[in-house]
Scaffold this motif. Structure first.
Motif, mmCIF file in Angstrom:
data_model
loop_
_atom_site.group_PDB
_atom_site.id
_atom_site.type_symbol
_atom_site.label_atom_id
_atom_site.label_comp_id
_atom_site.label_asym_id
_atom_site.label_seq_id
_atom_site.Cartn_x
_atom_site.Cartn_y
_atom_site.Cartn_z
ATOM 1 N N TYR A 151 -6.828 50.842 55.810
ATOM 2 C CA TYR A 151 -5.919 49.760 56.187
ATOM 3 C C TYR A 151 -5.932 48.601 55.194
ATOM 4 N N GLU A 152 -6.827 48.660 54.187
ATOM 5 C CA GLU A 152 -6.917 47.574 53.208
ATOM 6 C C GLU A 152 -5.963 47.743 52.033
ATOM 7 N N LEU A 153 -5.108 48.756 52.022
ATOM 8 C CA LEU A 153 -4.239 48.984 50.868
ATOM 9 C C LEU A 153 -3.408 47.751 50.506
ATOM 10 N N PRO A 154 -2.765 47.050 51.448
ATOM 11 C CA PRO A 154 -2.013 45.850 51.051
ATOM 12 C C PRO A 154 -2.890 44.807 50.371
ATOM 13 N N ASN A 155 -4.122 44.628 50.859
ATOM 14 C CA ASN A 155 -5.004 43.630 50.275
ATOM 15 C C ASN A 155 -5.468 44.025 48.874
ATOM 16 N N VAL A 156 -5.770 45.299 48.669
ATOM 17 C CA VAL A 156 -6.191 45.759 47.346
ATOM 18 C C VAL A 156 -5.022 45.658 46.372
ATOM 19 N N HIS A 157 -3.837 46.071 46.813
ATOM 20 C CA HIS A 157 -2.646 45.972 45.964
ATOM 21 C C HIS A 157 -2.406 44.521 45.536
ATOM 22 N N LEU A 158 -2.444 43.604 46.503
ATOM 23 C CA LEU A 158 -2.211 42.195 46.184
ATOM 24 C C LEU A 158 -3.327 41.625 45.311
ATOM 25 N N LEU A 182 5.523 45.119 52.940
ATOM 26 C CA LEU A 182 5.188 44.955 51.536
ATOM 27 C C LEU A 182 5.175 46.324 50.875
ATOM 28 N N ALA A 183 5.843 46.432 49.720
ATOM 29 C CA ALA A 183 5.816 47.676 48.954
ATOM 30 C C ALA A 183 4.512 47.700 48.164
ATOM 31 N N CYS A 184 3.592 48.581 48.544
ATOM 32 C CA CYS A 184 2.272 48.654 47.930
ATOM 33 C C CYS A 184 2.175 49.908 47.058
ATOM 34 N N VAL A 185 1.577 49.764 45.893
ATOM 35 C CA VAL A 185 1.328 50.913 45.030
ATOM 36 C C VAL A 185 0.338 51.834 45.740
ATOM 37 N N SER A 186 0.741 53.072 45.978
ATOM 38 C CA SER A 186 -0.156 54.036 46.611
ATOM 39 C C SER A 186 -0.715 55.040 45.624
ATOM 40 N N CYS A 187 -0.114 55.121 44.437
ATOM 41 C CA CYS A 187 -0.683 55.925 43.355
ATOM 42 C C CYS A 187 -0.075 55.434 42.047
ATOM 43 N N GLY A 188 -0.894 54.791 41.218
ATOM 44 C CA GLY A 188 -0.375 54.263 39.967
ATOM 45 C C GLY A 188 -1.485 53.817 39.033
ATOM 46 N N PHE A 189 -1.201 53.866 37.742
ATOM 47 C CA PHE A 189 -2.109 53.403 36.694
ATOM 48 C C PHE A 189 -1.665 52.026 36.214
ATOM 49 N N TYR A 190 -2.586 51.066 36.239
ATOM 50 C CA TYR A 190 -2.358 49.767 35.630
ATOM 51 C C TYR A 190 -2.984 49.819 34.224
ATOM 52 N N LEU A 191 -2.158 49.829 33.196
ATOM 53 C CA LEU A 191 -2.659 49.780 31.821
ATOM 54 C C LEU A 191 -2.832 48.304 31.457
ATOM 55 N N GLY A 192 -4.054 47.824 31.593
ATOM 56 C CA GLY A 192 -4.304 46.392 31.543
ATOM 57 C C GLY A 192 -4.809 45.885 30.211
ATOM 58 N N ARG A 193 -4.577 44.574 30.007
ATOM 59 C CA ARG A 193 -5.061 43.853 28.833
ATOM 60 C C ARG A 193 -5.633 42.512 29.290
ATOM 61 N N GLU A 194 -6.765 42.166 28.736
ATOM 62 C CA GLU A 194 -7.324 40.821 28.899
ATOM 63 C C GLU A 194 -7.837 40.396 27.528
ATOM 64 N N GLY A 195 -7.080 39.564 26.848
ATOM 65 C CA GLY A 195 -7.425 39.229 25.475
ATOM 66 C C GLY A 195 -7.375 40.475 24.610
ATOM 67 N N ASP A 196 -8.482 40.766 23.946
ATOM 68 C CA ASP A 196 -8.558 41.960 23.111
ATOM 69 C C ASP A 196 -9.026 43.188 23.885
ATOM 70 N N GLU A 197 -9.406 43.003 25.129
ATOM 71 C CA GLU A 197 -9.911 44.117 25.936
ATOM 72 C C GLU A 197 -8.757 44.974 26.439
ATOM 73 N N LEU A 220 -5.143 53.063 40.985
ATOM 74 C CA LEU A 220 -5.134 52.703 42.401
ATOM 75 C C LEU A 220 -4.520 53.840 43.188
ATOM 76 N N ARG A 221 -5.255 54.335 44.187
ATOM 77 C CA ARG A 221 -4.742 55.388 45.064
ATOM 78 C C ARG A 221 -5.019 55.015 46.508
ATOM 79 N N GLY A 222 -3.985 55.080 47.329
ATOM 80 C CA GLY A 222 -4.120 54.797 48.744
ATOM 81 C C GLY A 222 -4.430 56.045 49.527
ATOM 82 N N PRO A 223 -4.655 55.912 50.837
ATOM 83 C CA PRO A 223 -4.964 57.079 51.677
ATOM 84 C C PRO A 223 -3.764 58.000 51.781
#
Length: 499
Positions: free
Chosen positions: A83-90, A151-166, A172-175
């Motif tokens: 039931y935490e999928l909306p919170n994790v997505h946000l 709320l439209a929540c990602v239930s299966c998706g890859f976040y290709l992230g950047r933080e500075g040079d990282e 993220l996968r939901g039930p």
């Protein structure tokens, strides 16, 4: 993949040359045979590597983003209740928004299996070796986060992230019951484990601090986690005032002090070393207004998260208390506790389920700003359990049958538009001795219905008398019982209609 082909060809040649001797080999399980056959089909149908360089290959895309082979990086994983999928997505969205040097690209996953037993490492391996997974559309689940909001929540998706040079990736996968996964999973693929650990810790803080359940009125429906938010249902907070409550003089003030007064004076109480956790039990016959009184208390604590359990759903007291602890200040409402006073724990233990409820209440600790509001129609069933587990309930208050003054106030509350004169009002009050607040509400509704059936825009005194005759009739014995009217078997006679 050429090695795969060679192994398969050599195996077939060996089998053909053995002229049936392969029958003596150890049998393979059906699951293993299925896995081998799927790999065989993937290898046969696989296009050339040149054709895979079209940007849809998952391993190639991750390598281009990370700057190194995905398999060379550690994976750190966190899991949450379904039931935490909306919170994790946000939390993910807000984490990226919180830094000016942070950004992400969201891509989906298609092909192969999304089975719950496949980790991110398994997916990367299958993508690299067998092209089982490719880039596709992002999967979304539309979930309720308020009484009238989804709320439209990602239930299966890859976040290709950047933080500075990282550079890093978050899966993220939901039930998803069809794939055997019953929880929300977050997996971070980063250059080093310390970065991934820090990322997940910050995500977890956001999940708790900006939780969509905070300040909401929720009920556990007793269903399995599945569609939507599983056991949760959102409710609008009541808006009752003191004029909507009819109780004996001084009773409402005691309840307000116990529940609302502690909330208003929490800082002074803490400074004096006094605990905030409190328990209130409302008991009395059905229909006297116990639930109505609870709704009044909820109306005047708008900052409190409310978790409602009723009947057999009280077995979810563990998750309910965990939610209340995380989102305090909170109220946990346990309605009709007598229904589980003699029930046994689902785990097969010898203790009544009510003892589990009381133990969970005690386990929150004195510093928890959580109030437990219990209602029961059978205090005699609860009393032995409460006596064996003292200290959980600080105040037990009887909500009695309304007296004459109370019945008059109830008729004025529910029948304000009827314009009943004092003579009719006194007559009804006299004839309804021993009835409940629910009875008064139904009497007004039926009076209006009788007037409507004769096409009258106004409810006359005779309509009220006719409705009262019906409700007090011997033919409506069960109706009277359901409305809380005591009969001879309860020791009090049912009023007889007057001629």
């Amino acid at each position: 993949m050429r090695a795969v082909h060679r192994d398969q060809e050599a195996g077939m040649a060996e089998e053909a040359g053995s002229q049936g001797q392969a029958r003596v080999r150890a049998p393979q399980s059906l699951d293993h045979v299925g896995e081998l056959f799927e790999e065989f089909l993937s290898a046969v149908a696989r296009t050339s590597r040149d054709e895979q360089e079209d940007g849809r290959n998952l391993s190639t895309r991750l390598m281009a983003h990370l700057g190194s082979a995905p398999a060379d990086r550690p994976v750190v994983k966190a899991a949450y209740p379904p039931y935490e999928l909306p919170n994790v997505h946000l939390a993910l969205e807000r984490w990226f928004d919180a830094g000016t040097d942070r950004s992400f690209e969201l891509i989906g996953l298609r092909g192969g299996r999304h089975r719950g037993d496949l980790t991110l490492g398994d997916i990367l391996d299958a993508s690299d070796r067998f092209d089982r997974f490719v880039i596709g559309a992002v999967d979304y689940a539309h979930l309720p986060v308020a009484p009238d909001t989804e709320l439209a929540c990602v239930s299966c998706g890859f976040y290709l992230g950047r933080e500075g040079d990282e550079r890093f990736a978050v899966l993220l996968r939901g039930p998803q019951d069809e794939y055997g996964r019953s929880k929300v999973e977050v997996e971070v693929l980063a250059r080093d484990k310390e970065f991934a650990d820090r990322l997940l810790a910050e995500f977890d803080t956001l999940v708790r601090e900006e939780n969509v359940f905070r300040g909401q009125v929720l009920s556990f429906e007793g269903s399995e986690f599945g569609h939507g938010l599983g056991p949760f249902r959102f409710h609008r907070r009541p808006g009752l005032t003191r004029t909507d409550i009819v109780l004996p003089t001084g009773l409402l003030e005691r309840l307000e002090r116990q529940v609302m007064g502690v909330a208003r004076r929490r800082e002074q109480l803490r400074a004096a070393g006094q605990h905030l956790r409190r328990g209130l039990l409302l008991y009395g016959p059905p229909g006297t207004g116990k639930t109505h009184t609870i709704r009044y208390l909820l109306s005047h604590l708008p900052q409190f998260t409310v978790v409602i359990l009723a009947g057999t759903s009280i077995s979810a007291i563990g998750p309910a208390c965990a939610l209340a602890r995380m989102l305090q200040p909170a109220l946990v409402v346990l309605e009709d506790c007598d229904l589980i006073a003699e029930a046994r724990d689902y785990g097969g233990g010898d203790q009544p389920l009510l003892f589990q409820v009381l133990n969970e209440m005690d386990g929150l600790g004195d510093d928890a700003d959580v109030a437990f509001l219990l209602t029961t129609n059978r205090a005699d069933l609860l009393e032995p359990a409460l006596a064996q587990r003292p200290g959980r309930i600080d105040l037990a208050v009887e909500i009695p049958l309304p007296d004459g003054e109370g019945r008059a106030r109830l008729l004025g509350l529910y029948g304000a538009g009827l314009g009943l004169g004092k003579h009719v009002l006194d007559e009804v009050v006299a004839r309804t001795e021993g009835t409940t607040a629910s009875f008064a509400k139904e009497l007004v509704r039926r009076s209006v219905l009788i007037a409507a059936e004769r096409e009258s825009p106004r409810t006359e005194p005779d309509d009220v008398r006719a409705a009262l005759d019906e409700l007090l009739s011997d033919q409506d014995h069960l109706t009277r019982r359901l409305l809380g009217v005591r009969g001879e078997d309860e020791g009090e006679p049912v009023p007889v209609p007057q001629d």
